[in-house]
Design an enzyme around this catalytic site. Structure first.
Site, mmCIF file in Angstrom:
data_model
loop_
_atom_site.group_PDB
_atom_site.id
_atom_site.type_symbol
_atom_site.label_atom_id
_atom_site.label_comp_id
_atom_site.label_asym_id
_atom_site.label_seq_id
_atom_site.Cartn_x
_atom_site.Cartn_y
_atom_site.Cartn_z
ATOM 1 N N HIS A 188 0.792 -1.199 -0.250
ATOM 2 C CA HIS A 188 0.095 0.070 0.062
ATOM 3 C C HIS A 188 0.651 1.342 -0.120
ATOM 4 O O HIS A 188 1.974 1.043 0.528
ATOM 5 C CB HIS A 188 -0.943 0.043 1.172
ATOM 6 C CG HIS A 188 -1.949 0.892 1.082
ATOM 7 N ND1 HIS A 188 -1.582 2.385 1.859
ATOM 8 C CD2 HIS A 188 -3.213 1.218 0.988
ATOM 9 C CE1 HIS A 188 -2.350 2.971 1.849
ATOM 10 N NE2 HIS A 188 -3.558 2.581 0.987
ATOM 11 N N ARG A 190 1.182 3.563 1.783
ATOM 12 C CA ARG A 190 1.797 4.163 3.279
ATOM 13 C C ARG A 190 2.788 3.273 3.790
ATOM 14 O O ARG A 190 3.447 3.574 4.564
ATOM 15 C CB ARG A 190 0.635 4.092 4.296
ATOM 16 C CG ARG A 190 -0.076 5.697 4.315
ATOM 17 C CD ARG A 190 -0.888 5.786 5.560
ATOM 18 N NE ARG A 190 0.048 5.888 6.716
ATOM 19 C CZ ARG A 190 -0.343 6.030 8.135
ATOM 20 N NH1 ARG A 190 -1.691 6.106 8.146
ATOM 21 N NH2 ARG A 190 0.367 6.233 8.983
ATOM 22 N N LYS A 191 3.130 2.120 2.777
ATOM 23 C CA LYS A 191 4.037 1.348 3.308
ATOM 24 C C LYS A 191 5.502 1.852 2.582
ATOM 25 O O LYS A 191 5.676 2.693 1.882
ATOM 26 C CB LYS A 191 4.033 -0.099 2.795
ATOM 27 C CG LYS A 191 2.514 -0.641 3.382
ATOM 28 C CD LYS A 191 2.409 -0.477 4.962
ATOM 29 C CE LYS A 191 1.184 -1.099 5.441
ATOM 30 N NZ LYS A 191 -0.262 -0.269 5.218
ATOM 31 N N VAL A 192 6.618 1.199 3.161
ATOM 32 C CA VAL A 192 7.822 1.491 2.693
ATOM 33 C C VAL A 192 8.138 1.471 1.188
ATOM 34 O O VAL A 192 8.581 2.077 0.573
ATOM 35 C CB VAL A 192 8.972 0.924 3.449
ATOM 36 C CG1 VAL A 192 10.503 1.187 3.097
ATOM 37 C CG2 VAL A 192 8.802 1.168 4.864
#
Length: 389
Positions: A188, A190-192
């Site tokens: 997603h 918002r992930k790294v």
């Protein structure tokens, strides 16, 4: 990352998260579009191989999301009606939802507010004869206490790693996704590492791997790529199980593979920002920085601090509002699933039985942390909090 410089300018809005993409990702998409094969194919296979290598596992399967990864994990483990699955009381709702979608019962377990992860003593107390699995969430990028959990659990109870936040994280030198029977990751924004939406399932178990591969593709005995590029493409595959359409596209995989090559740099940059947060937040005695013990290789998907309600001049929600007024994005860490209406109604859950989760929901605050910001942005966040009233 701009070392110490605010790329957007002082008055620009500073988001809590922002994907770090560039010309390499654009070029990767172009190659897929020109290939004429857009769905699961060679780019997915290449990404899966690279992901498995990076996380120290034999098998990695790209899917549509971490939610579908978790669902697949429970399905191939045979979780169904009458079964109980232990789930942290403080996590994103998808962790519990997949248990319900399998017809099983989520049994909530409290957390340690300092780590935001499962409390092993609470896990031990929640075990019954109906317990068939434990979902250990590596929340915000910190690995759950896997060795303690393994020592507590009876033989034959598998651990599913909800590693949505933990790509690139480790525990005593062992990568996330290799610590349980099955690991589940998110891609997603918002992930790294991101490709818009997407997920990955990992395992070292050959039998589970075969089931995961089959179930993600409608239950087909052979993938579309193998069938269409084989000598008899008109022959339809066999279907021996009721599967799902959880396949990732080659477009997503091409982006994800470029992002994966940047993973170590991304985490290193985030650690520099987190170190700066840690140092600057020492000036505020009512905010506790997140714990990052040496044995836990934190991937820093998010920087989630805790507000001390006895010392703070403002509530957590007021702090969020102050930051928003200063054009700074911030959020609660996540929610206590036990307090959500659906779970209180359907399972009669009493939120007050989970003080750790309820405290975390009320007091956690995720501050901006991403690879498109610099230390000057951290200064801006802390200065806004110092003046909060």
């Amino acid at each position: 990352m701009d070392n110490g410089q605010n790329k957007a300018g002082v008055e620009a809005f500073l988001p809590i998260a922002r994907p770090a993409t560039g010309p390499e990702e654009i070029e990767a998409v172009r190659k897929v579009l020109e290939s004429g094969w857009l769905t699961q194919g060679p780019f997915v296979a290449e990404f899966e191989k690279a992901f498995a290598s990076r996380h120290g596992v034999k098998h990695a399967f790209a899917v549509t999301s971490c939610t579908s990864a978790l669902h697949l994990a429970l399905v191939v483990l045979g979780i169904g009606p009458g079964d109980e699955v232990l789930v942290p009381a403080f996590t994103w709702v998808a962790t519990a939802n997949v248990v319900v979608h399998c017809g099983a019962k989520p049994v909530f377990v409290d957390i340690n507010p300092g780590s935001f992860n499962l409390n092993p003593d609470a896990v031990s107390a929640a075990l019954t004869e109906r317990t068939k699995a434990v979902i250990a969430v590596h929340l915000f990028g910190r690995i759950a206490p896997m060795d303690e959990l393994r020592a507590i659990l009876p033989e034959g109870i598998p651990i599913v790693e909800d590693a949505a936040c933990a790509i690139g994280a480790s525990y005593s030198g062992r990568p996330a996704g290799s610590l349980g029977e099955i690991g589940c990751f998110s891609l997603h924004p918002r992930k790294v590492v991101t490709c818009g939406e997407g997920g990955v399932v990992t395992t070292n178990d050959d039998e589970l791997a075969q089931l995961i591969d089959t179930y993600r593709n409608h239950g087909a005995s052979v993938s579309e790529e193998v069938r269409h590029r084989g000598g008899r493409p008109w022959e339809l595959p066999a279907f021996k199980v009721f599967g799902f359409n959880y396949r990732m596209t080659d477009i997503q995989a091409a982006i994800a593979q470029v992002q994966l090559r940047k993973l170590d740099r991304f985490i290193d940059e985030r650690r520099q920002l987190a170190d700066h947060y840690d140092a600057r937040l020492q000036s505020i005695d009512w905010i506790r920085a997140p714990e990052r013990p040496d044995h836990a290789g934190h991937s820093l998907q998010a920087y989630v601090a805790t507000i001390d309600p006895l010392r703070a001049p403002v509530s957590r929600n007021r702090a969020l509002a102050v930051l928003q007024e200063k054009k700074i994005g911030a959020r609660p860490g996540t929610h206590a699933v036990v307090a959500l209406e659906a779970y209180r109604r359907e399972f009669g859950v009493d939120p007050q039985r989970f003080p750790g989760a309820m405290a975390a929901e009320a007091q956690s605050i995720a501050l901006p942390l991403h690879n498109e910001m610099g230390c000057a942005d951290v200064d801006r966040v802390v200065e806004a909090l110092e003046k909060a009233e």
